[in-house]
Design an enzyme around this catalytic site. Sequence first.
Site, short mmCIF file in Angstrom:
data_model
loop_
_atom_site.label_atom_id
_atom_site.label_comp_id
_atom_site.label_asym_id
_atom_site.label_seq_id
_atom_site.Cartn_x
_atom_site.Cartn_y
_atom_site.Cartn_z
N GLU A 182 0.82 -1.22 0.00
CA GLU A 182 0.00 0.00 0.00
C GLU A 182 0.85 1.27 0.00
O GLU A 182 0.43 2.30 0.53
CB GLU A 182 -0.97 0.00 1.19
CG GLU A 182 -2.01 -1.10 1.11
CD GLU A 182 -3.05 -1.03 2.23
OE1 GLU A 182 -2.74 -0.53 3.33
OE2 GLU A 182 -4.19 -1.49 1.99
N GLU A 251 -6.81 -7.43 -1.26
CA GLU A 251 -7.49 -7.30 0.04
C GLU A 251 -8.93 -6.89 -0.17
O GLU A 251 -9.24 -5.74 -0.47
CB GLU A 251 -6.79 -6.26 0.94
CG GLU A 251 -5.45 -6.70 1.49
CD GLU A 251 -4.91 -5.73 2.54
OE1 GLU A 251 -5.70 -4.94 3.10
OE2 GLU A 251 -3.69 -5.77 2.80
#
Length: 844
Positions: A182, A251
């Site tokens: 991320e 995710e």
Amino acid sequence: MVRGRKIEIVSFLLLQIVVAATAANVTYDHRALVIDGKRKILISGSIHYPRSTPEMWPDLIQKSKDGGLDVIETYVFWNGHEPEKNKYNFEGRYDLVKFVKLVAKAGLYVHLRIGPYACAEWNYGGFPVWLHFIPGIKFRTDNEPFKAEMQRFTAKIVDLMKQEKLYASQGGPIILSQIENEYGNVDSSYGAAGKSYMKWSASMALSLDTGVPWNMCQQGDAPDPIINTCNGFYCDQFTPNSNNKPKMWTENWSGWFLGFGDPTPYRPVEDLAFAVAIFYQRSGTFQNYYMYHGGTNFERTSGGPLISTSYDYDAPIDEYGLVRQPKWGHLRDLHKAIKLCEDALLATDPTVTSLGSNLVASVYKTSSGSCAAFLANIGTESDATVTFNGNSYHLPAWSISILPDCKNVAFNTAKINAATESTTFARQAIKPNADSSEELGSQWSYIKEPIGISKADAFLKPGLLEQINTTADKSDYLWYSLRVDIKGDETFLDEGSKAVLHIQSIGQVVYAFINGKLTGSGNGKQKISLDIPINLVTGKNTIDLLSVTVGLANYGAFFDLVGAGITGPVSLKSAKSGSSIDLSSQQWTYQVGLKGEDTDLGSGDSSEWVSKSPLPTMQPLIWYKTTFDAPSGSDPVAIDFTGTGKGIAWVNGQSIGRYWPTSIARNDGCTDSCNYRGSYSANKCLKNCGNPSQTLYHVPRSWIKPSGNTLVLLEEMGGDPTKISFATKQTGSSLCLTVSQSHPAPVGLWTSDSKILNKTSPVLLLKCPVSTHVITSIEFASFGTPKGTCCSFSHGRCNSPRSLSVVRKACVGSRSCKVEVSTRVFGDPCRDLVKSLAVEASCS
């Protein structure tokens, strides 16, 4: 010697032949990961190995496989594996090799997210705190000291996997690895150095030659051949940064994490299934549930700060390893339906057609005749009836129907065929034979932790020190101590008034002691401001402030620099005159950690334990110890800490984590029910407002002996340990389900023969989850227009009088049963209405 050498050579050659025969070639194209030349639809789920125990892993993995997963995804936790530089830990819950091999044994693939930054609501984002003290280091940017350490650890993990032949290119299960995590969410904060670091990370990972692809999540500019992937509640709108890369979702948040002081978030399975179905409808081919099993933040591993010890995440497999129904079952059925479409999905790109406002059909049709369709109603208000290929289909709002043959519905995301299974916690006293509170107290021993400075390694420093730089996170605890000399004529001693001690801290808990007595406390994530009325005496006064961390920050740009502790100002004020003394810059004495930590009281082995009666309770900073026998049965075990304040607990020397049952969830935001229709967010569906955020704390069965177990508590706030109890989590005593005439038949009954399929009615299926149990009674049954939800069903205006007798005959006495939902079975109590069958049953 020559003959022996020949045998060695032959053995080596045979081994190479076996590896070559089992090795897989993993690549990708614009549609999917490609394994041995074949595109794959892959369904994945996250299980973090340190958040459960090795004894739990096989069952968790098997339940994942039974739920339709192809891949297990996990982070690698640097601070767990290298708690001190060059001192490694790959044992117990950190036995990564064992975990990966167990996944392989079950016939599943692995996505290894090496990072080594994890986030994951894990302490310090998974970085070891010693990294922070390397001279000149700056995390996650173009910084040579950081890059050297990151490369060293990443290579360590890759080499370990290679040594064990765990990459698919070696015949192992690992088909994908991740570098960084991320970073695209925060890289703009690091400027040009962030971009160069990202490119370096990609190049470094590729140089390790794993033989499988690498990905970067949330990194829109990930350089080729790194696959950029999506994280979020929905990723159907995501597009890879190259036409040569597949659409992958690393995710899909199955729920959300719990924080101390917060209500419990949950995500309705109808919405989660909708998010998955629309992702595959819109050309996705790899989707991962974060989490599929969340587990427990044992020891001091929770991050945040203020992340709870439970990391349940409302996942399909709960914190204790039990399947959460109907979430697990509904998603299993979804996975079956998607796999029925696999050939068509992978062979071509979809043809998309509008069926009306917010109504879309996506059709995958091949030249060989394979055809699969997804019919979506993305409206949030109204159900719809659509015509597709000459047939009529009912689509509830915010739902998707999957048609593996472009004609018959195998699954609808809003129509659940999996029964809800009740779960209950059965309480059991830790000392079941104690007849009185006095007798109960006598079965505990204690040691009082000294208030203030008690260790030889205490030190003096002028001013107030930031906590993490002082403790290096070796302990949650840091004492700040100061002696203050008050003269008899000072205003702080004016008759009828008190002095006020003002304290400012940047987190997360503060206790203030004046002359050895607790006078006040407070907590907060990033800022605590206290004004505590205190009594001072003429002459020497001791101010002891205990600062406590509850997990270190784990997310955001420069999160590694987020501090903790009492950074000031600290001052004394006269309540009467308003005059004040700034204490911030004075000479403070510091102590890292508690004396009981240094002497390892958590093990329970010390000879200092006191067994005198009465047991001191409701006092701060007391260590407590007792012994117990294992709760009967094999159900998962928790301790209910109701009656205590806050602290840390150990069972047989193993830390089960921080407990804090006095941390109360805010009183707003919860609703009796949550409408799954419309976009989900972390605050949309909340429960448990106004109650303790967490009272039950998981104790793995493998940590408990049949008898003679030791429980140790460090009670920092003040509580009564005799009030705590065991609770075993039991499942399946009650089953309930509602199936309508518009439901598709269970996907397990799917057949490619349309003549048979067209005659298949919806079916209500019930099965006791415990293999030795049978359905003993039917508490409710109604075919017609029943109202309510599980445990609160009631009859509507329309009800077949045969309902109860039909269901009883089909189900009572059997572990499982199926009942056709049709007027042929129940008669027609109300013509021209779509009817439902609602059933609640008991198992024992």
